[in-house]
Design an enzyme around this catalytic site. Structure first.
Site, PDB file in Angstrom:
ATOM      1  N   CYS A 246       0.851  -1.193   0.000  1.00  0.00           N
ATOM      2  CA  CYS A 246       0.000   0.000   0.000  1.00  0.00           C
ATOM      3  C   CYS A 246       0.882   1.235   0.000  1.00  0.00           C
ATOM      4  CB  CYS A 246      -0.919   0.006   1.217  1.00  0.00           C
ATOM      5  SG  CYS A 246      -1.943   1.489   1.274  1.00  0.00           S
TER       6      CYS A 246
ATOM      7  N   GLY B  10      -0.752   4.415  -4.543  1.00  0.00           N
ATOM      8  CA  GLY B  10       0.698   4.324  -4.661  1.00  0.00           C
ATOM      9  C   GLY B  10       1.184   3.079  -5.371  1.00  0.00           C
TER      10      GLY B  10
END
Length: 350
Positions: A101, A270
């Site tokens: 993440c 991301g």
């Protein structure tokens, strides 16, 4: 700081869980600091499996209402098994546990320095923080000033790659579509708004969610994924709908990621930006050190990203990607459950 407090009694009403709350580009992050029972396992993937099989009720307790919501996201701090790591983390969401993440890494970079969890003290112009994620070691670089105040964070991804290009899948309501599948710490399918007949400015987010979820299911039923490091990494995390502007440009490009159980990312994602740059690089659409801005199609929040070096991931031609953004504190919480509360274990509404 105690990452895992051993608790003898496993009654949920006996738990007191403390968190720090942050967000990156609008995407929430609930950092679990203390109160979790002892987690068993030698490696981070073993710990991820243990938590999934034994403590999933705590994920629901923290992510679901009335303490969270359908699109809540969490980070459980654990002891690292990689000697290079300053900290280790398990990621949780409305469906389960991710392997990477990026928005969490950006927030955790600041958090680690601010809480004194890194081996290095904050020093200008930036300080390195090594974060062990289920996908591997991710290096974050945190901006610092002479007062020790932290700011923007950039991170270097694990080796990322285009898994399959121009895959044809049959999607209910859309017919045969062509998608790319790429890995950036997690696997994503990529499809354009044009292919779906949608537009970020004019269509409702719910319409994009419906379309992306159908693409995810179609890809899952059609394509068998594999990863050279571990079968635990070989699953499709979600679908990223893009504006189709894959060739390098100074103008920002937009996308919306729908992952887990129809969960909508508020930031540009991301690990999704990482995977998207990996596929752009593999197709010759972007070169090393060409930095782009990536924008969330809902909120308008932005990350920047660029490929920084070529590498290999097993037999795959891969690339290490740098992604940068800002994480911000929003509060801190202490969560409890009263024994008489019939909804104490959590519930979820979509």
């Amino acid at each position: 700081m105690a990452f895992n407090d051993e608790i003898a009694v496993m009654n949920i009403s006996d738990l007191v869980i403390k968190t720090t709350e942050m967000h990156t580009g609008g995407e929430p992050l609930r950092i679990v600091e203390s109160g979790y029972p002892k987690i068993s396992g030698e490696t981070i993937l073993e710990k991820r499996k243990f938590v999934k099989e034994n403590f999933d009720f705590l994920r629901k307790f923290l992510m679901f209402e009335p303490r969270g919501h359908f699109d809540m996201y969490g980070a459980l701090l654990i002891e690292p098994d990689n000697p290079e790591a300053d900290m280790a983390v398990l990621f949780m969401h409305n469906e389960g546990y991710s392997t990477m993440c990026g928005h969490a890494v950006i927030a955790l970079g600041r958090y680690a320095l601010d809480k004194g969890l890194a081996r290095h003290k904050p020093s200008p112009p930036e300080t390195e923080v090594n974060i062990q994620c289920p996908c591997g070691l991710v290096k974050a670089f945190v901006e610092c000033n002479h007062l020790g105040e932290t700011g923007r964070v950039r991170f270097h991804s694990v080796p990322s790659f285009l898994f399959a290009a121009d895959v044809k899948v049959s999607v209910p309501g859309y017919g045969e579509l062509q998608v790319d599948i790429a890995y950036g710490g997690a696997f994503y399918a990529f499809v354009t708004t044009e292919a779906l007949g949608l537009n970020f400015q004019t269509n409702k987010t719910s319409e994009i969610v419906d379309a992306a979820s159908k693409v995810t299911e179609a890809v899952k039923s059609t394509v068998k994924l594999h990863h050279p490091d571990s079968p635990d990494l070989a699953f499709l995390y979600g679908t990223i709908v893009t504006d189709g502007k894959e060739e390098f440009s100074q103008e920002p490009t937009a996308n919306i990621c729908v992952f887990a159980d129809r969960q909508v990312d508020r930031c540009p994602t991301g690990s999704g930006v990482t995977a998207r740059i990996a596929l752009q690089f593999a197709k010759g659409l972007i070169s090393i050190d060409q930095e782009r801005a990536f924008e969330n199609g809902c909120t308008g929040s932005r990350f920047t990203g660029k490929a920084i070096r070529s590498c290999k991931a097993g037999t795959h031609d891969a690339v290490v990607v740098e992604v940068s953004g800002n994480g911000y504190y929003t509060g801190s919480c202490t969560f409890i459950a009263e024994a008489k509360d019939m909804l104490k274990e959590g519930f979820i509404l979509n």
